[in-house]
Structures are given as structure tokens and as C-alpha cells.
Motif scaffolding. Sequence first.
Motif, mmCIF file in Angstrom:
data_model
loop_
_atom_site.group_PDB
_atom_site.id
_atom_site.type_symbol
_atom_site.label_atom_id
_atom_site.label_comp_id
_atom_site.label_asym_id
_atom_site.label_seq_id
_atom_site.Cartn_x
_atom_site.Cartn_y
_atom_site.Cartn_z
ATOM 1 N N SER A 115 2.614 5.122 14.408
ATOM 2 C CA SER A 115 3.434 3.610 13.927
ATOM 3 C C SER A 115 3.645 2.883 15.194
ATOM 4 N N TYR A 116 3.736 3.422 16.236
ATOM 5 C CA TYR A 116 3.890 2.548 17.596
ATOM 6 C C TYR A 116 2.981 1.658 17.946
ATOM 7 N N ALA A 117 1.750 2.460 18.059
ATOM 8 C CA ALA A 117 0.477 1.822 18.250
ATOM 9 C C ALA A 117 0.026 0.805 17.206
ATOM 10 N N ILE A 118 0.195 1.227 15.961
ATOM 11 C CA ILE A 118 -0.180 0.448 14.933
ATOM 12 C C ILE A 118 0.537 -0.939 14.794
ATOM 13 N N LEU A 119 1.825 -0.945 15.126
ATOM 14 C CA LEU A 119 2.568 -2.206 14.987
ATOM 15 C C LEU A 119 2.326 -2.955 16.450
ATOM 16 N N ASN A 120 1.968 -2.344 17.356
ATOM 17 C CA ASN A 120 1.632 -3.021 18.761
ATOM 18 C C ASN A 120 0.282 -3.499 18.659
ATOM 19 N N GLU A 121 -0.520 -2.988 17.945
ATOM 20 C CA GLU A 121 -2.238 -3.485 17.936
ATOM 21 C C GLU A 121 -2.688 -4.194 16.888
ATOM 22 N N TYR A 122 -1.946 -4.437 15.602
ATOM 23 C CA TYR A 122 -2.494 -4.833 14.395
ATOM 24 C C TYR A 122 -2.722 -6.430 14.582
ATOM 25 N N LYS A 123 -2.195 -7.321 15.152
ATOM 26 C CA LYS A 123 -2.074 -8.617 14.975
ATOM 27 C C LYS A 123 -3.537 -9.163 15.142
ATOM 28 N N GLY B 252 0.694 -1.198 0.003
ATOM 29 C CA GLY B 252 0.076 0.000 -0.078
ATOM 30 C C GLY B 252 0.850 1.298 0.003
ATOM 31 N N LEU B 253 0.286 2.391 -0.404
ATOM 32 C CA LEU B 253 1.123 3.612 -0.700
ATOM 33 C C LEU B 253 0.126 4.927 0.074
ATOM 34 N N VAL B 254 0.701 5.616 0.669
ATOM 35 C CA VAL B 254 0.079 6.721 1.322
ATOM 36 C C VAL B 254 0.853 7.846 1.393
ATOM 37 N N VAL B 255 -0.036 8.998 0.917
ATOM 38 C CA VAL B 255 0.653 10.473 0.789
ATOM 39 C C VAL B 255 -0.333 11.082 1.948
ATOM 40 N N ASP B 256 0.114 12.349 2.071
ATOM 41 C CA ASP B 256 -0.636 13.556 2.703
ATOM 42 C C ASP B 256 -0.994 14.596 1.433
ATOM 43 N N SER B 257 -1.921 15.267 1.906
ATOM 44 C CA SER B 257 -2.767 16.190 0.666
ATOM 45 C C SER B 257 -2.044 17.259 0.156
ATOM 46 N N THR B 258 -0.725 17.475 0.609
ATOM 47 C CA THR B 258 0.278 18.504 0.078
ATOM 48 C C THR B 258 0.864 17.828 -1.144
ATOM 49 N N CYS B 259 0.816 16.543 -1.311
ATOM 50 C CA CYS B 259 1.359 16.085 -2.423
ATOM 51 C C CYS B 259 0.638 16.128 -3.575
ATOM 52 N N ASP B 260 1.305 17.013 -4.556
ATOM 53 C CA ASP B 260 0.664 17.708 -5.565
ATOM 54 C C ASP B 260 0.631 16.660 -6.775
ATOM 55 N N LEU B 261 -0.289 15.521 -7.013
ATOM 56 C CA LEU B 261 -0.591 14.739 -7.778
ATOM 57 C C LEU B 261 -1.931 14.944 -8.382
ATOM 58 N N PRO B 262 -2.243 14.761 -9.471
ATOM 59 C CA PRO B 262 -3.868 14.692 -9.696
ATOM 60 C C PRO B 262 -4.601 13.725 -8.779
ATOM 61 N N VAL B 263 -5.935 14.062 -8.454
ATOM 62 C CA VAL B 263 -6.563 13.086 -7.467
ATOM 63 C C VAL B 263 -7.028 11.743 -8.594
ATOM 64 N N LEU C 197 -6.122 -0.329 6.675
ATOM 65 C CA LEU C 197 -4.825 -0.394 5.914
ATOM 66 C C LEU C 197 -4.198 -1.765 6.472
ATOM 67 N N VAL C 198 -4.079 -2.144 7.686
ATOM 68 C CA VAL C 198 -3.481 -3.281 8.085
ATOM 69 C C VAL C 198 -4.353 -4.558 7.714
ATOM 70 N N VAL C 199 -5.343 -4.457 7.037
ATOM 71 C CA VAL C 199 -6.355 -5.689 6.685
ATOM 72 C C VAL C 199 -5.971 -5.662 5.259
ATOM 73 N N ASP C 200 -6.115 -4.401 4.439
ATOM 74 C CA ASP C 200 -6.087 -4.302 2.951
ATOM 75 C C ASP C 200 -4.465 -4.532 2.383
ATOM 76 N N TYR C 201 -3.413 -4.237 3.436
ATOM 77 C CA TYR C 201 -2.159 -4.443 2.950
ATOM 78 C C TYR C 201 -1.263 -5.360 3.659
ATOM 79 N N ASP C 202 -0.165 -5.569 3.315
ATOM 80 C CA ASP C 202 0.694 -6.413 4.250
ATOM 81 C C ASP C 202 2.114 -5.604 4.586
ATOM 82 N N HIS C 203 2.201 -4.499 3.513
ATOM 83 C CA HIS C 203 3.386 -3.521 3.848
ATOM 84 C C HIS C 203 2.989 -2.095 3.344
#
Length: 313
Positions: free
Chosen positions: A106-114, A4-15, A79-85
Motif C-alpha cells: 500500500s505504501y508504494a501504491i499510494l506513492n505512485e498512483y497519481k 472496488g472490493l478485493v479478497v484473497d483466495s482463501t475467502c470461501d465464496l462461490p467464484v 485497480l487504481v484506474v478502475d476504482y477510486d476507493h
Amino acid sequence: MRIGLVVDSTCDLPVAYLREHQVEILPISVRIGDQLRVDYRDEADTLAFLHSHIAERGANAETIPFTVEQIRDLFLQRLVVDYDHVFCMTVTKTRSQIRDHAQQASYAILNEYKPIRAAAGHATPFAMRLVDTQNLFSAQGVLPVEAVRLRAAGDGPGRIRARLEHLALHTYGYLVPRDLYYIRNRARHKGDRSVSLLSAALGTALDIKPVLRGWRGDTGPVAKIKGFDPAVRALFEFAARRVATGLLTPTLCLCYGGELDEMRAMPGYEALRAACADRGIEVFETVMSLTGMVNVGKGAVCVGFAADAHEFG
């Protein structure tokens, strides 16, 4: 492996590109007076907000990035369900808290995703990698475009990570602002004294426009040119020369703080597009993000690409 790929909304690419390639957006909210907008990169909404609010009161706006809790919830709920990385590519940490918020989340995500993945039938681990693009606006777009290409080619997380981190060191963003007074007032509102009243007044009185460069987390002027149109021409002609010399990825990103047809009519634009066509460089054009226009004012032009070390000129 599902990447999976994530950006923030200041990333100027066409929606449309982001949706087509399922690139997730971490939105940033903008509050001007009693008006609040969440920036999901809707060009029509951005332009409407620009015309009604930014020109008059944008310098005093408050920008609000996704909180630690909101980022955590986005990952754990989907995202932790839809993707592996997942690669999360953020605006430079020197100009925003988004990267720090993602790091804390990220600390909470990696501790709670399992248990969440297990309930969805996934027994394999989940991983996420934060990548500081070390840049802003159009220049942020270079990394996710490359990540999309590598993912489509079947490359794994290790190769994608190495490539993105390398490109972050070699990505350049160049911007010509239209209104120096606006930038000065915006900087003062944020407590940034890098643009003095005297320099803004002199620049406006003499119609001098700076060419600003973003590179490796730092932003600053690399040229001063009399007149907005001549400055944009110089920027586009410079970009065309860099394209002819050779870029590190077949990508050039453009954004503009207004209607795109205005940018397309500017001097040097057609020559830049022709240079890109000659070299097989894909050009991405979009209206600048709401957050971007709040920070640099309407009418700014920005070009981003990855290249070997060089000087403007």
C-alpha cells in the motif's frame, strides 16, 4: 464514487458470485512436490488437485501468497484506474502473511498512483483500506458479501469501512475436521505445536472430533464430539439455532473440503437450510479453497456467520 472490493483466495465464496460482483481475487499458490497450482477459486481444478495430491502429500505443501510486488503491480496496472476507493479484505493476519504483504504494498501504491490515474483521465485521489477479517475460510465471506450489499445501496467508503471493521469483531467461523492426524502433521510441518501427537492419536482412536472456532484472529477447540457425522450434525444444529436467534447480517457461508453433494447429504444440513429460508438468510456454498484444504485436510466442514457474542452449544 467507484468502489472496488478485493479478497484473497482463501475467502470461501462461490467464484460465480465473485465474478458477478466484480470482486478481485489475490491468489495463493500451492506447491506439493513438483506440482504448483495458483488458486483462483476454480472448483473443478481444486477438486482435481485434491484427489490427486492433497490426501497423500498435502501436509507437506508450501503455500505462497501474492508478494508485495505482485499486489503493488495489480493495483497500479488496473485497480487504481478502475476504482477510486478499494477495500482489500484479507484472511486473519495471525495465520497468513497476506495482510502484511498488502500493507507493505500500500505504501508504494499510494506513492505512485497519481501519474497513472492522470494518464487515464482521473484527477481525483485514489484510496485503499485494508480490512483484516480476523477469520478464515467461510467466515471470511461474510464481510465481502456485506460490502457488496452496501456498495449496491450507494453507501460511501466511510460507512462501508465502519461496518466492515465492526463485523470483523463479530464474525465467527466453526469447523469440523475429518482427519486429526493430517492436521497434526500439517501443524508440525509449519512449526505449530498446538496439535500434539498424543491428542491426535487419542482423538483418532476414540473417533473424537473437535469443533474449532475462529474468532478475532484466534482459533481453537470449543467442543469435542464422538464421530464425524454427529459432530457435523451438532455444528449444523448449532448454526440453525444461531440463525433463529438472529444474525448481524442476512448471510451464512458454508464450505466443504470435497464435493458439495457430500456435504448436502450430511445430517442437519437440510434443517439448517430450512432455518435460513425461514429467516431470510442467504446461504453461500462452495468447495473449500485449495489453501484451506492443504491446511485442514480434505472432508472438513466450515460454517461462517456474524452474530452477537455467544458460546458453542
